[in-house]
Design a protein around this motif. Structure first.
Motif, PDB file in Angstrom:
ATOM      1  N   THR A 149      37.782  -4.817  61.189  1.00 35.43           N
ATOM      2  CA  THR A 149      38.454  -3.992  60.256  1.00 35.43           C
ATOM      3  C   THR A 149      38.908  -5.409  59.222  1.00 35.43           C
ATOM      4  N   GLY A 150      39.741  -4.402  58.362  1.00 30.42           N
ATOM      5  CA  GLY A 150      39.667  -5.282  57.052  1.00 30.42           C
ATOM      6  C   GLY A 150      41.164  -6.550  57.373  1.00 30.42           C
ATOM      7  N   CYS A 151      42.108  -5.936  58.412  1.00 31.75           N
ATOM      8  CA  CYS A 151      43.396  -6.471  58.337  1.00 31.75           C
ATOM      9  C   CYS A 151      43.341  -8.482  57.864  1.00 31.75           C
ATOM     10  N   GLU A 152      41.968  -8.689  57.699  1.00 31.43           N
ATOM     11  CA  GLU A 152      42.118 -10.249  57.575  1.00 31.43           C
ATOM     12  C   GLU A 152      42.455 -10.805  56.305  1.00 31.43           C
ATOM     13  N   PHE A 153      42.077  -9.537  55.673  1.00 38.31           N
ATOM     14  CA  PHE A 153      41.824  -9.353  54.456  1.00 38.31           C
ATOM     15  C   PHE A 153      43.617  -9.213  53.361  1.00 38.31           C
ATOM     16  N   PHE A 154      44.569  -8.680  54.607  1.00 41.00           N
ATOM     17  CA  PHE A 154      46.139  -8.165  54.004  1.00 41.00           C
ATOM     18  C   PHE A 154      46.763  -9.645  54.279  1.00 41.00           C
ATOM     19  N   LEU A 155      47.648  -9.957  53.355  1.00 39.66           N
ATOM     20  CA  LEU A 155      48.553 -11.125  53.281  1.00 39.66           C
ATOM     21  C   LEU A 155      49.633 -10.265  53.103  1.00 39.66           C
ATOM     22  N   ASP A 156      50.618 -11.333  53.659  1.00 37.92           N
ATOM     23  CA  ASP A 156      52.008 -10.705  53.941  1.00 37.92           C
ATOM     24  C   ASP A 156      52.758 -11.266  52.496  1.00 37.92           C
ATOM     25  N   SER A 206      49.651  -4.745  46.785  1.00 37.62           N
ATOM     26  CA  SER A 206      50.290  -3.837  46.660  1.00 37.62           C
ATOM     27  C   SER A 206      51.900  -3.644  47.379  1.00 37.62           C
ATOM     28  N   ASP A 207      51.954  -2.609  47.451  1.00 34.96           N
ATOM     29  CA  ASP A 207      54.052  -2.321  48.396  1.00 34.96           C
ATOM     30  C   ASP A 207      54.809  -3.266  49.272  1.00 34.96           C
ATOM     31  N   ASN A 208      53.127  -3.208  50.287  1.00 36.92           N
ATOM     32  CA  ASN A 208      54.171  -4.654  51.107  1.00 36.92           C
ATOM     33  C   ASN A 208      53.199  -5.499  51.061  1.00 36.92           C
ATOM     34  N   GLY A 209      52.437  -6.161  50.341  1.00 35.59           N
ATOM     35  CA  GLY A 209      51.947  -7.234  50.446  1.00 35.59           C
ATOM     36  C   GLY A 209      50.677  -7.713  49.550  1.00 35.59           C
ATOM     37  N   PHE A 210      49.435  -8.613  50.061  1.00 33.60           N
ATOM     38  CA  PHE A 210      48.502  -8.822  48.561  1.00 33.60           C
ATOM     39  C   PHE A 210      47.123  -8.484  49.220  1.00 33.60           C
ATOM     40  N   TYR A 211      46.558  -8.307  48.880  1.00 31.88           N
ATOM     41  CA  TYR A 211      44.991  -8.206  49.105  1.00 31.88           C
ATOM     42  C   TYR A 211      44.121  -8.320  49.142  1.00 31.88           C
ATOM     43  N   GLN A 212      43.951  -9.873  49.799  1.00 30.38           N
ATOM     44  CA  GLN A 212      42.574 -10.989  49.207  1.00 30.38           C
ATOM     45  C   GLN A 212      41.330 -10.311  49.190  1.00 30.38           C
ATOM     46  N   HIS A 263      36.253   4.550  41.528  1.00 27.98           N
ATOM     47  CA  HIS A 263      36.189   6.070  41.497  1.00 27.98           C
ATOM     48  C   HIS A 263      36.711   7.126  41.939  1.00 27.98           C
ATOM     49  N   ASP A 264      37.474   6.208  43.271  1.00 29.51           N
ATOM     50  CA  ASP A 264      38.599   7.016  43.898  1.00 29.51           C
ATOM     51  C   ASP A 264      40.155   6.952  43.671  1.00 29.51           C
ATOM     52  N   LYS A 265      40.673   7.174  43.475  1.00 28.16           N
ATOM     53  CA  LYS A 265      42.020   6.837  42.560  1.00 28.16           C
ATOM     54  C   LYS A 265      43.254   6.996  44.066  1.00 28.16           C
ATOM     55  N   LYS A 266      42.498   7.798  44.587  1.00 23.34           N
ATOM     56  CA  LYS A 266      43.342   8.260  45.349  1.00 23.34           C
ATOM     57  C   LYS A 266      43.443   7.773  46.642  1.00 23.34           C
ATOM     58  N   LYS A 267      41.875   6.820  46.982  1.00 16.84           N
ATOM     59  CA  LYS A 267      41.621   5.478  48.200  1.00 16.84           C
ATOM     60  C   LYS A 267      42.908   4.454  48.143  1.00 16.84           C
ATOM     61  N   ASP A 268      43.692   4.142  49.243  1.00 14.82           N
ATOM     62  CA  ASP A 268      43.984   2.769  48.745  1.00 14.82           C
ATOM     63  C   ASP A 268      43.613   1.469  49.179  1.00 14.82           C
ATOM     64  N   LEU A 269      43.740   0.330  49.338  1.00 15.69           N
ATOM     65  CA  LEU A 269      43.439  -1.033  48.922  1.00 15.69           C
ATOM     66  C   LEU A 269      43.043  -0.962  51.050  1.00 15.69           C
ATOM     67  N   HIS A 270      43.750  -0.788  51.116  1.00 12.59           N
ATOM     68  CA  HIS A 270      43.873  -1.628  52.875  1.00 12.59           C
ATOM     69  C   HIS A 270      42.909  -0.246  53.910  1.00 12.59           C
ATOM     70  N   GLU A 271      43.151   0.666  53.418  1.00 15.00           N
ATOM     71  CA  GLU A 271      41.751   1.893  53.988  1.00 15.00           C
ATOM     72  C   GLU A 271      40.388   1.086  53.204  1.00 15.00           C
ATOM     73  N   LEU A 272      40.338   1.086  52.497  1.00 10.24           N
ATOM     74  CA  LEU A 272      39.014   0.187  51.809  1.00 10.24           C
ATOM     75  C   LEU A 272      38.657  -1.226  52.538  1.00 10.24           C
ATOM     76  N   THR A 273      39.276  -2.318  52.324  1.00  6.32           N
ATOM     77  CA  THR A 273      38.981  -2.836  53.050  1.00  6.32           C
ATOM     78  C   THR A 273      38.791  -3.402  54.189  1.00  6.32           C
ATOM     79  N   LYS A 274      38.397  -1.729  55.210  1.00  9.69           N
ATOM     80  CA  LYS A 274      38.326  -1.549  56.679  1.00  9.69           C
ATOM     81  C   LYS A 274      36.118  -1.960  55.875  1.00  9.69           C
ATOM     82  N   CYS A 275      36.251  -1.132  55.217  1.00  8.82           N
ATOM     83  CA  CYS A 275      34.541  -0.831  55.177  1.00  8.82           C
ATOM     84  C   CYS A 275      33.900  -2.291  55.054  1.00  8.82           C
ATOM     85  N   PHE A 276      34.877  -3.302  54.512  1.00 11.39           N
ATOM     86  CA  PHE A 276      33.965  -4.611  54.683  1.00 11.39           C
ATOM     87  C   PHE A 276      34.330  -5.709  55.408  1.00 11.39           C
TER      88      PHE A 276
END
Length: 178
Positions: free
Chosen positions: A22-29, A106-112, A128-141
């Motif tokens: 998961t990409g949750c390790e990229f999310f920072l409070d 993002s609205d609730n924090g930062f993505y590293q 390319h796809d502006k409907k995508k959000d950072l939380h969804e995107l970081t799961k791909c990495f």
């Protein structure tokens, strides 16, 4: 037979010790990132993403230069924080000790976003796809850590060279890439 033996030796050298799908390790409070003095502000007339970006970098680092060139080419505004190359006090908040690091708000924090190739892939995917959000995107990495022969732990990000497209077919002709 020789290729199989070589592959088995490769697996002995690169023993995974942690795999994070998961990409949750990229999310920072919001409180996890301390305030640092901004060295430079790069502004543009139009902001195609509407996301505040902060780049932690060394001015002479070629990978940081690659990220800056990408952000400048696509007209993305961003703040620059120069990291002291000796003491690296500006990076004490992060487990990732290499630069460049891009903080995207993002609205609730930062993505590293770590690693120049991963930064470019993820931002290009957002463009390319502006409907995508950072939380969804970081799961791909996801990233994987392993021990090298010398006992040093190394962390690598998987898929860092791929653009993450939704369901839309992508025109991958030579003209599209140019």
């Amino acid at each position: 037979m020789g290729a199989y033996v070589t592959y088995q030796e490769y697996l002995k050298i690169r023993k995974p010790i942690m795999n994070t799908p998961t990409g949750c390790e990229f999310f920072l409070d919001k409180g996890a990132v301390p305030e640092h003095q901004i060295s430079r502000v790069v502004s543009c007339d139009a902001d195609p993403l509407g996301i505040q970006l902060t780049l932690y970098q060394y001015q002479s680092c070629p990978f940081c230069c690659k990220v800056r060139a990408f952000l400048d080419y696509y007209g993305l505004p961003y703040n620059v924080i120069e990291v002291n190359p000796v003491f690296r006090q500006q990076m004490t908040w992060s487990k990732w000790k290499k630069v460049p690091v891009l903080l995207a708000s993002s609205d609730n924090g930062f993505y590293q976003l770590n690693d120049s190739s991963m930064i470019i892939s993820s931002i290009m995917s957002l463009l390319h796809d502006k409907k995508k959000d950072l939380h969804e995107l970081t799961k791909c990495f996801p990233y994987v850590s392993y021990m090298k022969e010398d006992g040093k732990e190394v962390t690598e990000i998987l898929n860092k060279y791929n653009l993450m497209f939704q369901d839309a077919p992508v025109d991958r002709t030579k003209d599209y890439l140019m």
